[in-house]
Design an enzyme around this catalytic site. Structure first.
Site, short mmCIF file in Angstrom:
data_model
loop_
_atom_site.label_atom_id
_atom_site.label_comp_id
_atom_site.label_asym_id
_atom_site.label_seq_id
_atom_site.Cartn_x
_atom_site.Cartn_y
_atom_site.Cartn_z
N LYS A 112 0.86 -1.18 0.00
CA LYS A 112 0.00 0.00 0.00
C LYS A 112 0.89 1.23 0.00
O LYS A 112 2.05 1.17 0.44
CB LYS A 112 -0.89 0.01 1.25
CG LYS A 112 -2.16 0.82 1.08
CD LYS A 112 -3.23 0.04 0.31
CE LYS A 112 -4.55 0.79 0.29
NZ LYS A 112 -5.61 -0.01 -0.34
N HIS A 159 -21.78 4.35 -2.88
CA HIS A 159 -22.85 4.78 -3.79
C HIS A 159 -23.30 3.63 -4.70
O HIS A 159 -24.50 3.41 -4.91
CB HIS A 159 -22.35 5.95 -4.64
CG HIS A 159 -23.30 6.43 -5.68
ND1 HIS A 159 -24.36 7.27 -5.41
CD2 HIS A 159 -23.38 6.16 -7.02
CE1 HIS A 159 -25.04 7.51 -6.51
NE2 HIS A 159 -24.46 6.86 -7.49
#
Length: 356
Positions: A79, A185
């Site tokens: 990461k 969403h």
């Protein structure tokens, strides 16, 4: 101060990257390359301190190793974080400087999108590095990985519903989604299509309005604390991590926790607290692996249908984790860790066999 070499951290490499001309301050964490090159997105975030950024990249890179292992990918875990406000500090020059640092690692780390970075950003990073995924279709990439991240989380939620109610169906269930950004969403859309009753919250009024415009039937609550205290069937954390703490677990009023946010447990003991309260926890790095499945597929010539089929398998893997947890008498997070660690040990150990 966050420990890098402390017991239990286990990171192979941590790289601090600074370019004063562009203002770049970044950290790349490589937890493991046992299964292959480490892959994980780049988070662009205004951390309160360098120590907070380091703690985040260490936790996120470890989570990626476990996520990639559980997803059956030949990838290790890595990461990156860039310290700064992406609205103020993100520039082409800064992203290209970051790309040069990624390139300098020679493929030990492959980057992609995360919080604060987008497909367009990866296109810029890729101008300086070949080790970039999550690029736009125009530049040979797979596009936004949020689509399959949300789809995989939905599959994990279906498996959780099957474990709790005996059917993989969310129709009529009340689901609280905390965070309706890139992934949340889209997840709301899957839930509405499945016939669920959806309650949302987000710190961004624009994100709330966008979701209400697309799905007028959603209910909105004021904040995360209110959502946690709401009577729900499923609580879905889809923003930043650490939302499940000693305090919030005691306030939760849901049967299932299953969301797309990374590192939802503030510490490992929270998993047992959820288990003791009879709340089924679907480990985040298991159910949110759709995005990494997508960006991995990009490396082999992207085929959306193929990547979606692989992501659908999250349903079966989630059921396997729940079955192992029940058989071993441990929380699902512990069972998921054991499966991931087993694969990293068994498959990673094959590297001792010399090939020419």
């Amino acid at each position: 101060m966050t420990e890098v070499f402390g017991q239990g951290t286990g990171h192979e490499q941590v790289v601090f990257c600074q370019d004063q001309a562009t203002g770049l301050k970044a950290i790349i964490g490589i937890y493991s390359t046992a299964l292959g090159p480490s892959l994980g997105g780049t988070r662009f975030y205004p951390y309160a301190s360098e120590d907070a950024a380091l703690a985040d990249v260490l936790a996120l890179s470890k989570g990626m190793a476990y996520k990639n292992a559980l997803a059956g990918l030949d990838l290790g875990g890595g990461k990156a974080v860039i310290i700064g406000d992406p609205q103020k500090h993100k520039t082409e020059a800064l992203l290209r400087a970051f790309g040069r640092f990624v390139q300098s690692l020679g493929g030990r780390y492959i980057t992609a999108c995360d919080v604060g970075t987008y497909v367009q950003d990866m296109d810029i990073v890729a101008r300086e590095s070949e080790f970039v995924t999550g690029r736009s279709p125009e530049n040979g990439g797979a596009g936004d990985s949020s689509v399959l991240t949300a789809f995989g989380t939905y599959q994990g939620m279906r498996a959780s519903a099957d474990a709790v109610w005996g059917v993989p169906d969310l129709a009529g269930r009340k689901v609280g989604v905390a965070g309706v950004g890139k992934v949340g969403h889209i997840l709301v859309g899957h839930l509405i299509e499945a016939g669920a009753q959806v309650v949302i919250t987000d710190v961004s009024p624009a994100a709330i309005e966008r979701t209400r415009a697309a799905y007028p039937g959603v209910e909105v609550v004021e904040d995360l604390d209110t959502l946690i205290r709401t009577e729900l069937d499923v609580f879905a954390p889809c923003a930043l991590g650490g939302v499940l703490t000693d305090e919030t677990v005691g306030l939760l009023r849901s049967k299932i926790v299953c969301g797309a946010a990374n590192n939802q447990l503030a510490h490992p003991g929270v998993g047992k607290q959820l288990d003791d309260r009879g709340i089924l926890f679907a480990p985040d790095y298991l159910v949110n692996a759709g995005g990494v499945i997508q960006v991995d597929d990009e490396r082999h010539g992207f085929d959306f249908a193929r990547a979606k089929r692989k992501t659908t398998a999250i349903f079966d893997t989630t059921k396997e984790v729940f079955a192992l947890a029940k058989a071993d008498g441990v929380p699902p997070a512990t069972a998921a860790d054991r499966l991931a660690e087993r694969r990293m040990a068994e498959v990673g150990g094959l590297r001792s066999i010399l090939t020419v």
